[in-house]
Motif scaffolding. Sequence first.
Motif, short mmCIF file in Angstrom:
data_model
loop_
_atom_site.label_atom_id
_atom_site.label_comp_id
_atom_site.label_asym_id
_atom_site.label_seq_id
_atom_site.Cartn_x
_atom_site.Cartn_y
_atom_site.Cartn_z
N ARG A 193 12.79 11.94 3.43
CA ARG A 193 12.39 12.55 4.97
C ARG A 193 10.93 12.55 5.16
NH1 ARG A 193 11.89 12.46 9.19
NH2 ARG A 193 12.51 14.03 10.97
N VAL A 194 10.33 12.67 3.89
CA VAL A 194 8.58 12.60 4.34
C VAL A 194 8.34 11.25 4.63
CG1 VAL A 194 6.36 12.94 3.20
CG2 VAL A 194 8.51 14.85 3.43
N MET A 195 9.07 10.24 3.69
CA MET A 195 8.70 8.81 3.71
C MET A 195 9.43 8.05 4.85
SD MET A 195 8.45 8.09 -0.41
CE MET A 195 7.58 6.34 -0.07
N GLU A 196 10.36 8.82 5.67
CA GLU A 196 11.05 8.03 6.85
C GLU A 196 10.26 7.20 7.62
OE1 GLU A 196 15.06 8.76 9.67
OE2 GLU A 196 13.55 10.48 9.10
N ALA B 244 -0.89 9.16 6.27
CA ALA B 244 -0.96 10.53 5.90
C ALA B 244 -0.40 11.34 7.09
CB ALA B 244 -2.36 10.81 5.92
N GLU B 245 -0.44 10.74 8.51
CA GLU B 245 -0.27 11.48 9.59
C GLU B 245 1.26 11.27 9.70
OE1 GLU B 245 -1.80 13.86 11.61
OE2 GLU B 245 -3.33 13.39 10.20
N ALA B 246 1.96 10.02 9.67
CA ALA B 246 3.41 9.93 9.42
C ALA B 246 3.82 10.82 8.43
CB ALA B 246 3.64 8.53 9.11
N GLU C 54 0.72 -1.20 -0.07
CA GLU C 54 0.09 0.07 0.04
C GLU C 54 0.76 1.23 -0.16
OE1 GLU C 54 -2.45 -0.39 3.47
OE2 GLU C 54 -3.63 -2.15 2.41
N VAL C 55 2.13 1.22 0.26
CA VAL C 55 3.00 2.27 0.46
C VAL C 55 3.37 2.48 -1.11
CG1 VAL C 55 5.30 3.33 1.12
CG2 VAL C 55 4.04 1.83 2.66
N LEU D 260 1.85 12.51 -1.01
CA LEU D 260 1.79 11.04 -0.58
C LEU D 260 0.55 10.65 0.27
CD1 LEU D 260 5.52 10.76 0.25
CD2 LEU D 260 4.30 9.93 -1.83
N ALA D 261 0.32 11.63 1.12
CA ALA D 261 -1.06 11.50 1.94
C ALA D 261 -2.34 11.34 1.06
CB ALA D 261 -1.36 12.57 2.83
N ALA D 262 -2.26 11.74 -0.07
CA ALA D 262 -3.51 11.47 -0.93
C ALA D 262 -3.56 10.15 -1.53
CB ALA D 262 -3.69 12.87 -2.09
#
Length: 352
Positions: free
Chosen positions: A48-51, A214-216, A31-32, A206-208
Amino acid sequence: MSTPLYRSNRCAALLLSSVAGATLASAATAEVPSVATDIAPVHGLVARVMEGVGEPALIVRPGASPHGYAMRPSEARALQDADAVFWVGPELEPWLAETIDTLAQDAAVTELLEVSGTETLEFREGATFAGHDHEDGHGDGGDHAEDNHDEEDHDDHADHAEDDHDDHAEADHDDHAGHDHSGIDPHAWLDPENGKAWLDVIATELAALDPDNAEAYRANAAAGRDEIDAASDAVRARFAEAGTPEFVVFHDAYHYFENRFGLAAAGAISLSDASDPSPARVEEVRDTVRDLGVDCVFSEPQFDQRLVQTVLDGTDGQAAVVDPLGFEIETGPGFYPALIEAIGTEIADCAS
């Protein structure tokens, strides 16, 4: 004592539990989103966003010029498999636009130069950035391009872009196929405020695609912004301690960094990083180095250091290396603030 049947049933239950766990883990991983990025600085922001959630793929390998690039099969596959693509835009990588259209037709594609909140600057003209006031227009705090030069300078710059650029390119033989040095300067990642804005855009996209995480993504982006602020503060403190040098760069890639931190390069040896400068341009830059008492001429690790020595001949300046793409910095979530600090340190060290 356990009976053989009990042991057999227990082993079967453990096996089923392991299989179920592995299946759930695989489903969660699937799902990622698969994410592809163009250059190491953008890769660092996305990482950094996907860490803690996933890892993006890097298309343009470190040390290579993004202006023209031949992808490896593994890089093409990463682009083809991508659910999302983040790249600077065709201003930096004209070759990549058609490649994305061909290989990543179903991906959500984000051109970072085009997103809201990105500050853009125009290319400077001439070997010594003619038409720009060397002493003005470089205040910290995010002065926009239109705020950095007076109205007359803007008119002059527009005349350069429309009338003089072709003559300049013909005289210097510095232009190269597919990469136009007029209009928007694409090296926008070197403004840390742009880096912060891009973190938010990356997290939103990425949250969409992946609402479960999304929160991560948002929390990682917020932490990344704080880290960029800390790196920027460290750079300002270093300049406050060491002062700001008079310097010349190999090619004009640092306009955004200069604009953000109150610096002003005296000129660039080459129009681009993909072609050699003409003898006339080298002579002009050398005269500038001598006349202004330039402290440093900054080369880049992948280019001919002999050109730097030619420019320095007969002057008191010294050579140093600075890299807008951070070739020697480890890729990953910590890359971007490390890049900002590294560039600041190299420039400040020249002044101390």
